[in-house]
Design a protein around this motif. Structure first.
Motif, mmCIF file in Angstrom:
data_model
loop_
_atom_site.group_PDB
_atom_site.id
_atom_site.type_symbol
_atom_site.label_atom_id
_atom_site.label_comp_id
_atom_site.label_asym_id
_atom_site.label_seq_id
_atom_site.Cartn_x
_atom_site.Cartn_y
_atom_site.Cartn_z
ATOM 1 N N TRP A 194 8.559 10.162 -8.069
ATOM 2 C CA TRP A 194 7.213 9.607 -8.009
ATOM 3 C C TRP A 194 6.967 8.770 -9.253
ATOM 4 C CZ3 TRP A 194 2.357 12.904 -6.362
ATOM 5 C CH2 TRP A 194 1.308 12.030 -6.029
ATOM 6 N N ASN A 195 6.774 7.485 -9.032
ATOM 7 C CA ASN A 195 6.494 6.555 -10.130
ATOM 8 C C ASN A 195 4.981 6.504 -10.350
ATOM 9 O OD1 ASN A 195 6.430 4.549 -12.023
ATOM 10 N ND2 ASN A 195 7.199 2.928 -10.692
ATOM 11 N N PHE A 196 4.519 7.258 -11.340
ATOM 12 C CA PHE A 196 3.072 7.353 -11.564
ATOM 13 C C PHE A 196 2.473 6.029 -12.040
ATOM 14 C CE2 PHE A 196 4.213 11.859 -11.753
ATOM 15 C CZ PHE A 196 3.213 12.408 -10.955
ATOM 16 N N SER A 197 3.262 5.218 -12.714
ATOM 17 C CA SER A 197 2.722 3.941 -13.209
ATOM 18 C C SER A 197 2.324 3.016 -12.063
ATOM 19 C CB SER A 197 3.735 3.244 -14.111
ATOM 20 O OG SER A 197 4.920 2.928 -13.390
ATOM 21 N N SER A 198 2.926 3.214 -10.886
ATOM 22 C CA SER A 198 2.599 2.354 -9.748
ATOM 23 C C SER A 198 1.202 2.630 -9.202
ATOM 24 C CB SER A 198 3.625 2.552 -8.631
ATOM 25 O OG SER A 198 3.575 3.875 -8.125
ATOM 26 N N LEU A 199 0.601 3.763 -9.593
ATOM 27 C CA LEU A 199 -0.721 4.100 -9.088
ATOM 28 C C LEU A 199 -1.775 3.097 -9.543
ATOM 29 C CD1 LEU A 199 -0.677 7.985 -9.548
ATOM 30 C CD2 LEU A 199 -0.413 6.694 -7.427
ATOM 31 N N TYR A 200 -1.686 2.653 -10.782
ATOM 32 C CA TYR A 200 -2.660 1.675 -11.273
ATOM 33 C C TYR A 200 -2.144 0.240 -11.120
ATOM 34 C CZ TYR A 200 0.189 1.956 -15.548
ATOM 35 O OH TYR A 200 1.229 1.949 -16.445
ATOM 36 N N PRO A 212 2.869 3.288 -3.886
ATOM 37 C CA PRO A 212 2.532 4.389 -4.813
ATOM 38 C C PRO A 212 2.974 5.768 -4.344
ATOM 39 C CG PRO A 212 0.628 2.975 -4.393
ATOM 40 C CD PRO A 212 1.660 2.632 -3.387
ATOM 41 N N TYR A 213 3.306 5.920 -3.074
ATOM 42 C CA TYR A 213 3.657 7.244 -2.573
ATOM 43 C C TYR A 213 5.032 7.678 -3.096
ATOM 44 C CZ TYR A 213 -0.224 6.694 0.690
ATOM 45 O OH TYR A 213 -1.468 6.516 1.240
ATOM 46 N N ASN A 268 -0.560 -0.813 -8.496
ATOM 47 C CA ASN A 268 -0.626 -1.175 -7.095
ATOM 48 C C ASN A 268 -1.935 -1.866 -6.732
ATOM 49 O OD1 ASN A 268 -1.162 -0.134 -3.978
ATOM 50 N ND2 ASN A 268 0.959 -0.661 -4.401
ATOM 51 N N LYS A 269 -3.002 -1.579 -7.450
ATOM 52 C CA LYS A 269 -4.281 -2.227 -7.148
ATOM 53 C C LYS A 269 -4.186 -3.737 -7.341
ATOM 54 C CE LYS A 269 -7.155 1.776 -8.321
ATOM 55 N NZ LYS A 269 -8.251 2.284 -9.178
ATOM 56 N N LYS A 325 0.817 -1.215 0.000
ATOM 57 C CA LYS A 325 0.000 0.000 0.000
ATOM 58 C C LYS A 325 0.850 1.264 0.000
ATOM 59 C CE LYS A 325 -4.025 -2.012 2.369
ATOM 60 N NZ LYS A 325 -4.864 -1.988 3.598
#
Length: 462
Positions: free
Chosen positions: A336-342, A290-291, A344-345, A287
């Protein structure tokens, strides 16, 4: 007579071996368990794994410290370089530009690049903390694995210990049978010489005698093999120790079933609980992925060239140290790795499934251990009743055999009838020892299911 042939005969092999090896140490079950836990290699391996996990945790703590990189380079090449001020990154080596003439001359000079860069990610939104939580649970897992290994070894020691006791008892039975046949052979031979019995009786007794002798040799081999296995567990030579055979006494039966407060403290269940905690800690770490990371960046560097301030090119390697310029930079950076935002789900769903799987494994193991324990208690009760009956049958067979030996001596029965009675006595002895061994085996099974050998030891030393 009963105690002579069975109870006292159970010590025959032990006593004779102690005469030959006067310096032997006699170990109780508790002592051989303690010796195994002190020296067996698999336990050392588990302890090293615990130490490794503790070092992993210390290494994670050091990730909070800033990272410092240093790079130095001195090269020789053409002096025309790419203009601009920069700090070379660690591991990246810079080269000068193409070779061009200066005042009609083709010159190459020495170049100097050196820098030190500090990066300190002081804001990671709890990622280090979740890593430490995972490391703590990993240590707990390793400790539970050590406890499991201790229980496995204690159970193995107990089984080998009672295997030796059972083999000793069987050997004593066979030895007693051989002694009875030897006495019967002498009696038949004397009666045959006196013309009171046919000579065939002597041959029949002799045949039975050597059959029993073969069984004695077989039991001796089994006993020696079990002794070697136990010696390997405690780390001693098989000929250097003996075991306490006093507890293998058929008359020592308990009227109450052993009980245990709870099976929840079983080492295997504790290990599975730690596995669930590990899966939960892993989910918390996922969790946090993504930060972004925020950190301090600082650096200083020196850049020198073989061309001095007057524009004169000097090919000496020491010239860049005389003609150089230095600088520094400091600032704050965010990654900040923006690809990890989607992504990570999906990772969170995978971690949740791992938690569910760990919980299901725990429920299954808990059910199996309870069933195994209850089954062992039930079998133990049946073996206790069997043991009492076997002891009664043995006493009756022994008394009957003693009476019929007297009748044979007086010529009231023939040899065939006496040998049949002896076979009945031998079967009663075998059933007695088998019931005694099964009685203790079920106590071992109970202790293994309860996860604590003290259950067995409390019955040995009530």
């Amino acid at each position: 007579m009963i105690h002579k042939i069975i109870v006292l005969a159970a010590f025959w092999c032990l006593l004779t071996s102690q005469v030959v090896y006067a310096q032997k140490k006699v170990y109780s079950l508790e002592e051989v368990c303690q010796k195994t836990l002190r020296q067996y290699p698999s336990l050392a391996s588990k302890k090293y794994q615990i130490e490794q996990r503790e070092l992993d945790r210390d290494f994670i703590k050091k990730e909070r410290l800033p990272e410092v990189n240093f790079q130095g380079q001195q090269s020789y090449g053409s002096y025309q370089g790419v203009p601009g001020a920069f700090f070379p990154l660690a591991g990246i080596y810079n080269t000068s530009g193409g070779d061009k003439d200066l005042n009609g001359k083709n010159n190459a000079v020495s170049n100097l690049y050196t820098s030190a860069v500090l990066q300190w990610n002081f804001v990671q939104f709890g990622r280090i903390r979740t890593k430490l939580d995972i490391a703590d649970v990993a240590i707990q897992l390793s400790k539970m694995a050590l406890t499991q290994e201790e229980l496995r070894l204690q159970t193995a020691v107990a089984r080998q210990y009672f295997t030796i006791l059972r083999s000793t008892a069987f050997l004593s039975i066979n030895t007693a049978d051989a002694k009875r046949l030897e006495d019967l052979f002498d009696l038949s031979k004397a009666q045959a010489n006196a013309g009171l019995r046919p000579g065939a009786d002597t041959l029949l007794v002799k045949s039975n005698y050597y059959q029993i002798k073969g069984q004695v040799n077989e039991q001796q081999a089994i006993l020696e093999t079990a002794g070697m296995h136990l010696a390997a567990l405690i780390g001693e030579d098989a000929n250097s120790f003996a075991i306490d055979a006093s507890l293998f006494n058929a008359t020592k039966t308990f009227t109450e079933s052993p009980s245990t407060d709870s099976l929840n403290n079983h080492p295997y269940l504790q290990y599975l609980k730690a596995t669930i905690l590990y899966a939960n800690a892993s989910l918390e770490a996922v969790k946090r992925l993504p930060y972004p990371s925020a950190g301090l960046l600082a650096g200083t560097g020196i850049r020198g060239s073989g061309i001095n301030s007057s524009g004169i090119a000097n090919s000496s390697f020491s010239e860049p140290w005389k003609s150089n310029t230095s600088g520094y930079l400091i600032g704050v950076g965010v990654t900040w790795n923006f690809s990890s935002l989607y992504q990570n789900k999906v990772k969170q769903k995978m971690a949740e499934k791992e938690i569910q799987s760990a919980k299901a494994d725990y429920e299954e193991a808990n059910l199996q251990l309870k069933t195994s324990y209850n089954t062992a208690v039930s079998r133990w009760k049946q073996q206790r009743a069997r043991l009492i009956d076997a002891h009664t049958a043995l006493e009756a067979s022994q008394q009957a055999y003693d009476l019929y030996v007297i009748r044979y001596e007086n010529g009231l029965i023939n040899l065939i009838e006496l040998l049949q009675l002896q076979k009945t006595l031998q079967d009663a002895e075998i059933n007695y020892v088998t019931a005694t061994g099964a009685y203790w085996d079920e106590l071992i099974n109970q202790s293994e299911s309860a996860g604590n050998l003290s259950l067995l030891l409390s019955q040995i030393n009530p």
